[in-house]
Design a protein around this motif. Structure first.
Motif, PDB file in Angstrom:
ATOM      1  N   GLY A 198       0.783  -1.228   0.000  1.00 42.00           N
ATOM      2  CA  GLY A 198       0.000   0.000   0.000  1.00 42.00           C
ATOM      3  C   GLY A 198       0.814   1.276   0.000  1.00 42.00           C
ATOM      4  N   ILE A 199       2.118   1.176   0.237  1.00 42.24           N
ATOM      5  CA  ILE A 199       3.005   2.339   0.206  1.00 42.24           C
ATOM      6  C   ILE A 199       3.960   2.167  -0.965  1.00 42.24           C
ATOM      7  N   ASN A 200       4.080   3.193  -1.803  1.00 41.89           N
ATOM      8  CA  ASN A 200       4.898   3.041  -3.012  1.00 41.89           C
ATOM      9  C   ASN A 200       6.166   3.880  -3.006  1.00 41.89           C
ATOM     10  N   HIS A 201       6.562   4.404  -1.838  1.00 37.30           N
ATOM     11  CA  HIS A 201       7.790   5.186  -1.789  1.00 37.30           C
ATOM     12  C   HIS A 201       8.329   5.210  -0.360  1.00 37.30           C
ATOM     13  N   ILE A 202       9.618   5.003  -0.231  1.00 39.43           N
ATOM     14  CA  ILE A 202      10.242   4.950   1.086  1.00 39.43           C
ATOM     15  C   ILE A 202      10.095   6.261   1.847  1.00 39.43           C
ATOM     16  N   GLU A 203       9.992   7.374   1.129  1.00 34.46           N
ATOM     17  CA  GLU A 203       9.939   8.674   1.792  1.00 34.46           C
ATOM     18  C   GLU A 203       8.567   8.993   2.393  1.00 34.46           C
ATOM     19  N   VAL A 204       7.542   8.276   2.000  1.00 38.79           N
ATOM     20  CA  VAL A 204       6.222   8.500   2.605  1.00 38.79           C
ATOM     21  C   VAL A 204       5.827   7.368   3.554  1.00 38.79           C
ATOM     22  N   GLN A 205       6.604   6.296   3.567  1.00 39.60           N
ATOM     23  CA  GLN A 205       6.261   5.145   4.401  1.00 39.60           C
ATOM     24  C   GLN A 205       6.034   5.509   5.868  1.00 39.60           C
ATOM     25  N   PRO A 206       6.877   6.372   6.482  1.00 43.56           N
ATOM     26  CA  PRO A 206       6.668   6.664   7.906  1.00 43.56           C
ATOM     27  C   PRO A 206       5.317   7.281   8.233  1.00 43.56           C
ATOM     28  N   LEU A 207       4.646   7.867   7.239  1.00 45.09           N
ATOM     29  CA  LEU A 207       3.349   8.483   7.510  1.00 45.09           C
ATOM     30  C   LEU A 207       2.321   7.460   7.978  1.00 45.09           C
ATOM     31  N   ALA A 208       2.418   6.239   7.465  1.00 46.08           N
ATOM     32  CA  ALA A 208       1.420   5.225   7.826  1.00 46.08           C
ATOM     33  C   ALA A 208       1.427   4.931   9.325  1.00 46.08           C
ATOM     34  N   PRO A 209       2.549   4.534   9.916  1.00 47.40           N
ATOM     35  CA  PRO A 209       2.523   4.298  11.365  1.00 47.40           C
ATOM     36  C   PRO A 209       2.392   5.576  12.176  1.00 47.40           C
ATOM     37  N   LEU A 210       2.950   6.678  11.691  1.00 51.58           N
ATOM     38  CA  LEU A 210       2.895   7.927  12.447  1.00 51.58           C
ATOM     39  C   LEU A 210       1.461   8.402  12.644  1.00 51.58           C
ATOM     40  N   LEU A 211       0.632   8.289  11.617  1.00 53.36           N
ATOM     41  CA  LEU A 211      -0.741   8.781  11.670  1.00 53.36           C
ATOM     42  C   LEU A 211      -1.735   7.732  12.144  1.00 53.36           C
ATOM     43  N   ASP A 212      -1.320   6.466  12.184  1.00 52.63           N
ATOM     44  CA  ASP A 212      -2.233   5.396  12.578  1.00 52.63           C
ATOM     45  C   ASP A 212      -2.587   5.520  14.066  1.00 52.63           C
ATOM     46  N   PRO A 213      -3.893   5.611  14.397  1.00 52.99           N
ATOM     47  CA  PRO A 213      -4.293   5.765  15.801  1.00 52.99           C
ATOM     48  C   PRO A 213      -3.915   4.580  16.676  1.00 52.99           C
ATOM     49  N   HIS A 214      -3.619   3.423  16.074  1.00 51.62           N
ATOM     50  CA  HIS A 214      -3.240   2.245  16.835  1.00 51.62           C
ATOM     51  C   HIS A 214      -1.727   2.138  17.028  1.00 51.62           C
ATOM     52  N   GLU A 215      -0.969   2.979  16.319  1.00 48.16           N
ATOM     53  CA  GLU A 215       0.490   2.878  16.406  1.00 48.16           C
ATOM     54  C   GLU A 215       1.082   4.137  17.052  1.00 48.16           C
ATOM     55  N   MET A 216       1.576   5.071  16.266  1.00 46.16           N
ATOM     56  CA  MET A 216       2.191   6.264  16.858  1.00 46.16           C
ATOM     57  C   MET A 216       1.151   7.335  17.173  1.00 46.16           C
ATOM     58  N   ALA A 217       0.021   7.291  16.484  1.00 46.22           N
ATOM     59  CA  ALA A 217      -1.166   8.096  16.818  1.00 46.22           C
ATOM     60  C   ALA A 217      -0.877   9.587  16.915  1.00 46.22           C
ATOM     61  N   GLU A 218      -0.044  10.091  16.015  1.00 43.29           N
ATOM     62  CA  GLU A 218       0.335  11.496  16.099  1.00 43.29           C
ATOM     63  C   GLU A 218      -0.116  12.270  14.869  1.00 43.29           C
ATOM     64  N   ASP A 219       0.113  13.555  14.899  1.00 46.34           N
ATOM     65  CA  ASP A 219      -0.245  14.463  13.817  1.00 46.34           C
ATOM     66  C   ASP A 219       1.029  15.183  13.385  1.00 46.34           C
TER      67      ASP A 219
END
Length: 346
Positions: free
Chosen positions: A114-135
């Motif tokens: 679901g992620i097609n670039h290494i530079e945007v990959q961190p957004l998935a866990p960072l924004l996920d409410p079950h993981e890093m849950a941050e903005d």
């Protein structure tokens, strides 16, 4: 000329000392990376900023879940503590955290691509409410309040501005440098070591029974396949179909790399297998028939007890001890070691 080398059993890459681009050294026998390094020229300062951010709790809501909380170096940047990724407020995601290495060769990421670039990959866990849950705005605000970060961004990018793009680029400079290419297998391929008789027999069995999907030298073909696992009805994870909405992709998941496989347990997209033996037994007797099952698994993969012994012997040669012990990839708060400038050998 001064240059920078990652400290390990093999020189993985080198960087021009000071804020100038550095060439990525492709390990012998590896294909050309898919990541376009020229679009994010790396420097020692950018790498060190990315490393600090990777271990930085401020990227999560409560400060307890940096990237490294699910991607631990001693586990080849995977995690053994939980079957599923563990995050904010003691919650769990619905996927197992994979090891992070050789990302520069990955066109798509995550178990479903679901992620097609290494530079945007961190957004998935960072924004996920079950993981890093941050903005992102909150993260930027916290970093600005830390007196050290404006200085680090100045060194890495030429100004003290802290932006989401710069955060992601710095993280990519670090994660793209996580190259694992110095296991015993690699030394054998380079003519520096030899398999013992058990490892060699296992290697021959591997090439016969496993290499169709786990292609050398990366030990994955990066495809998505239904390998006959019964769906966990508590997760209802349809894999690649979540991304493509194509029924033909139902229950297809990314073929994981087998590098460092002794370290990256539990196994499978949902961490259902605790041991390598359990995985091998699944292919021997547990493959579930379904319309999207990979054609190569219609009859499973016969794996005898002897096969299992030899295969495990070979798979042990894929453990890269220099990678998991390399201080340049470790938490800078714990060892403080950075890349050392040396004279350019070329």
């Amino acid at each position: 000329m001064k240059s920078w080398k990652v400290i390990s059993g093999i020189s993985l890459c080198c960087m021009i000392w000071a804020s100038t681009p550095f060439p990525f050294i492709v390990p012998k026998g590896f294909p050309t990376p898919v990541y376009r390094f020229q679009e994010n020229p790396r420097t020692t300062q950018g790498f060190e900023l990315g490393r600090k951010l990777f271990y930085e709790g401020k990227l999560s809501r409560d400060g307890n879940f940096p990237c490294s909380s699910c991607h631990q170096q001693f586990a080849a940047f995977a995690t053994y503590e939980h079957r599923l990724s563990h995050g904010f407020d003691n919650q769990f995601s619905f996927r197992n955290a994979p090891g992070l290495f050789n990302l520069a060769w990955e066109k798509e990421m995550h178990w479903d691509g679901g992620i097609n670039h290494i530079e945007v990959q961190p957004l998935a866990p960072l924004l996920d409410p079950h993981e890093m849950a941050e903005d992102l705005d909150q993260v930027i605000g916290k970093l600005k309040k830390d007196k050290s970060y404006p200085i680090l961004f100045q060194r890495a990018f030429g100004s003290a501005e802290i932006s989401s793009q710069r955060i992601l680029k710095a993280l990519a400079q670090f994660t793209a440098s996580l190259v694992s290419a110095d296991a015993k297998y690699d030394r054998v391929q380079r003519g520096e070591a030899h398999f013992d008789q058990y490892e060699q027999t296992g290697y021959e069995i591997f090439k016969q029974k496993c290499s169709h999907c786990h292609r050398e030298p990366l030990f994955t073909d990066f495809s998505y396949r239904n390998t006959g696992m019964e769906m966990d009805t508590t997760l209802n994870d349809y894999g690649r179909m979540r991304i493509t909405a194509n029924k033909e992709d139902s229950l297809k998941f990314r073929v994981p790399s087998l590098r460092n496989v002794f370290l990256t347990f539990p196994y499978g997209h949902d961490g259902r297998f605790t041991t390598i033996s359990e995985v091998l037994e699944h292919y021997n007797s547990g493959v579930l028939q379904s319309p999207t099952l990979d054609t190569s698994l219609k009859k499973g993969i016969p794996i005898s007890e002897n096969d299992r012994f030899y295969l495990i012997s070979f798979l042990s040669t894929l453990t890269d001890s220099s990678f998991i012990k390399n201080p340049v990839f470790s938490d800078p708060q714990l060892n403080g070691k950075i890349a050392q400038p040396v004279e350019d050998e070329h």
